[in-house]
Design a protein around this motif. Structure first.
Motif, PDB file in Angstrom:
ATOM      1  N   THR A   6       0.824  -1.214   0.000  1.00 37.85           N
ATOM      2  CA  THR A   6       0.000   0.000   0.000  1.00 37.85           C
ATOM      3  C   THR A   6       0.854   1.258   0.000  1.00 37.85           C
ATOM      4  OG1 THR A   6      -0.199   0.037   2.431  1.00 37.85           O
ATOM      5  CG2 THR A   6      -1.876  -1.197   1.191  1.00 37.85           C
ATOM      6  N   ARG A  11      -1.748   2.468  -3.230  1.00 35.01           N
ATOM      7  CA  ARG A  11      -2.889   3.318  -2.847  1.00 35.01           C
ATOM      8  C   ARG A  11      -3.779   3.611  -4.053  1.00 35.01           C
ATOM      9  NH1 ARG A  11      -2.303   6.106   2.186  1.00 35.01           N
ATOM     10  NH2 ARG A  11      -0.912   4.819   3.454  1.00 35.01           N
ATOM     11  N   LEU A  14      -5.999   0.648  -4.586  1.00 34.00           N
ATOM     12  CA  LEU A  14      -7.076   0.677  -3.594  1.00 34.00           C
ATOM     13  C   LEU A  14      -8.176   1.641  -4.024  1.00 34.00           C
ATOM     14  CD1 LEU A  14      -4.920   0.770  -0.336  1.00 34.00           C
ATOM     15  CD2 LEU A  14      -6.479  -1.080  -0.975  1.00 34.00           C
ATOM     16  N   LEU A  27     -13.728  -4.431  -2.442  1.00 34.81           N
ATOM     17  CA  LEU A  27     -12.383  -4.297  -1.884  1.00 34.81           C
ATOM     18  C   LEU A  27     -12.417  -4.927  -0.502  1.00 34.81           C
ATOM     19  CD1 LEU A  27      -9.495  -3.223  -1.999  1.00 34.81           C
ATOM     20  CD2 LEU A  27     -10.356  -1.033  -1.150  1.00 34.81           C
ATOM     21  N   ALA A  30      -6.365  -5.441   2.493  1.00 32.79           N
ATOM     22  CA  ALA A  30      -5.043  -5.034   2.023  1.00 32.79           C
ATOM     23  C   ALA A  30      -4.006  -5.825   2.797  1.00 32.79           C
ATOM     24  CB  ALA A  30      -4.836  -3.538   2.210  1.00 32.79           C
ATOM     25  N   VAL A  41      -4.330   2.895   6.050  1.00 34.94           N
ATOM     26  CA  VAL A  41      -5.206   2.268   5.057  1.00 34.94           C
ATOM     27  C   VAL A  41      -6.477   1.730   5.721  1.00 34.94           C
ATOM     28  CG1 VAL A  41      -5.408   0.329   3.445  1.00 34.94           C
ATOM     29  CG2 VAL A  41      -3.339   1.738   3.475  1.00 34.94           C
ATOM     30  N   TYR A  45     -10.008   3.209   4.402  1.00 38.05           N
ATOM     31  CA  TYR A  45     -10.868   2.364   3.582  1.00 38.05           C
ATOM     32  C   TYR A  45     -11.799   1.466   4.382  1.00 38.05           C
ATOM     33  CZ  TYR A  45      -8.308   3.912  -0.503  1.00 38.05           C
ATOM     34  OH  TYR A  45      -7.759   4.686  -1.509  1.00 38.05           O
TER      35      TYR A  45
END
Length: 336
Positions: A6, A11, A14, A27, A30, A41, A45
């Motif tokens: 990430t 990113r 994502l 999604l 990660a 992250v 997210y």
């Protein structure tokens, strides 16, 4: 979907996956070993972030596919673990750090009947997509890819970091095997080569000159090539194409006579300037949508592991050429 790695480019993966929610994309997670980055992250997210591939797979997330955006040296290990677990992979470029790693990755994908696509982003640039079906016989390429210095991707040199995009496109356009490579490169700010110039001759007689720098004062992304009676200029950044074609009946004598009569107000007669229609789009989103299409249909991806291996093989040959040039030129003091 999951994203492994990430950093700066992870990113972006994502972001695009989250934007594709309305296309049936979830999604799910990660994978990030850096605790601080993982926390960022997770907060942004709202997804679980695991420290390793093994931990993510143990969570039983029912993953279908993943993007692998970890540093290049870890591409093979991370992608192999996912492929063996039945997860299709979009691996950022270059496919791996060495040819044996690339070969093993391709074999793993084939053995497990998984999709392996490699993130050679410029193949999805709308300007490249518009021009590719119009190619006739490119005989000379000139590419410039210049960037200002950033601490990103210093695990590889400028050839694997930047130039490999252009190597991939030229290989796809030329459709010919490499005959000879001459290369020069120097480290400037990092411990690896930061600026390089390369001349490649293909078996077809086509020649390509590549320049890449990550220590420039400006950002340039351009590809120019010549075909019989035609010149094409692609601006990757602007996603724009200019085609200058020569009329089949052109002669310099006729053009000079007509031009002189008009005072050359309209340029040189016999030349046409056109801009092919470009279907707009973000290259990364187009790349990911193409990957998802391959995942859903089980069709061969637009950029295969074998094609990415070919670009890597040329990049590694260029690295050897730069090392040989440095030795001949007595530049050992510049290399740490």
């Amino acid at each position: 979907m999951a994203v492994a790695g990430t950093g700066a480019f992870g990113r972006n993966h994502l972001r695009v996956y989250r934007e594709l929610t309305d296309q049936g994309v979830t999604l799910a997670a990660a994978i990030e070993a850096d605790a601080a980055r993982a926390a960022e992250v997770e907060e942004q997210y709202g997804i679980p972030v695991f420290a390793s591939v093994g931990a993510a797979l143990s969570a039983d997330l029912h993953l279908d596919a993943a993007s692998v955006a970890v540093p290049t040296v870890h591409h093979a290990a991370v992608a192999s673990e996912l492929l063996k677990a039945g997860v299709d992979c979009l691996v950022e470029k270059p496919i791996a750090g060495t040819l044996p790693e690339a070969d093993a990755l391709i074999a793993t994908a084939a053995h497990n009947k998984r999709i392996l696509q490699v993130g050679h982003l410029e193949r999805f640039n709308p300007a490249v997509v518009a021009m590719e079906p119009k190619l006739t016989r490119p005989m000379f390429f000139e590419t410039h890819r210049l960037s200002v210095f950033t601490p990103r991707s210093l695990d590889v040199d400028v050839v694997l970091d930047l130039m490999i995009h252009d190597l991939d496109v030229v290989l796809a356009f030329s459709k010919s095997h490499v005959k000879e490579v001459r290369a020069v490169g120097l480290p400037v700010l990092s411990e690896k080569v930061d600026i390089a110039n390369v001349r490649v001759e293909f078996e077809s007689g086509c020649v390509a000159n590549f320049t890449a720098s990550r220590v420039s004062t400006e950002r340039v992304r351009k590809l120019r090539f010549f075909e019989p009676r035609q010149y094409v200029s692609i601006d990757y950044a602007r996603r724009d194409v200019l085609v200058i074609a020569v009329d089949p009946e052109f002669s310099i004598e006729k053009a000079m006579a007509l031009g002189a009569a008009s005072g050359f107000q309209d340029g040189l007669p016999g030349l046409s300037f056109t801009k092919p229609e470009i279907v707009p789009g973000e290259p990364l989103r187009l790349e990911i949508e193409s990957f998802l299409h391959a995942v859903r249909t089980r069709q061969k991806p637009r950029v295969t592991g074998e094609q990415a291996r070919e670009a890597l093989a040329l990049a590694l040959e260029i690295q050897r050429g730069m090392a040989e040039h440095a030795k001949r030129a007595g530049l050992g003091d510049f290399f740490r």
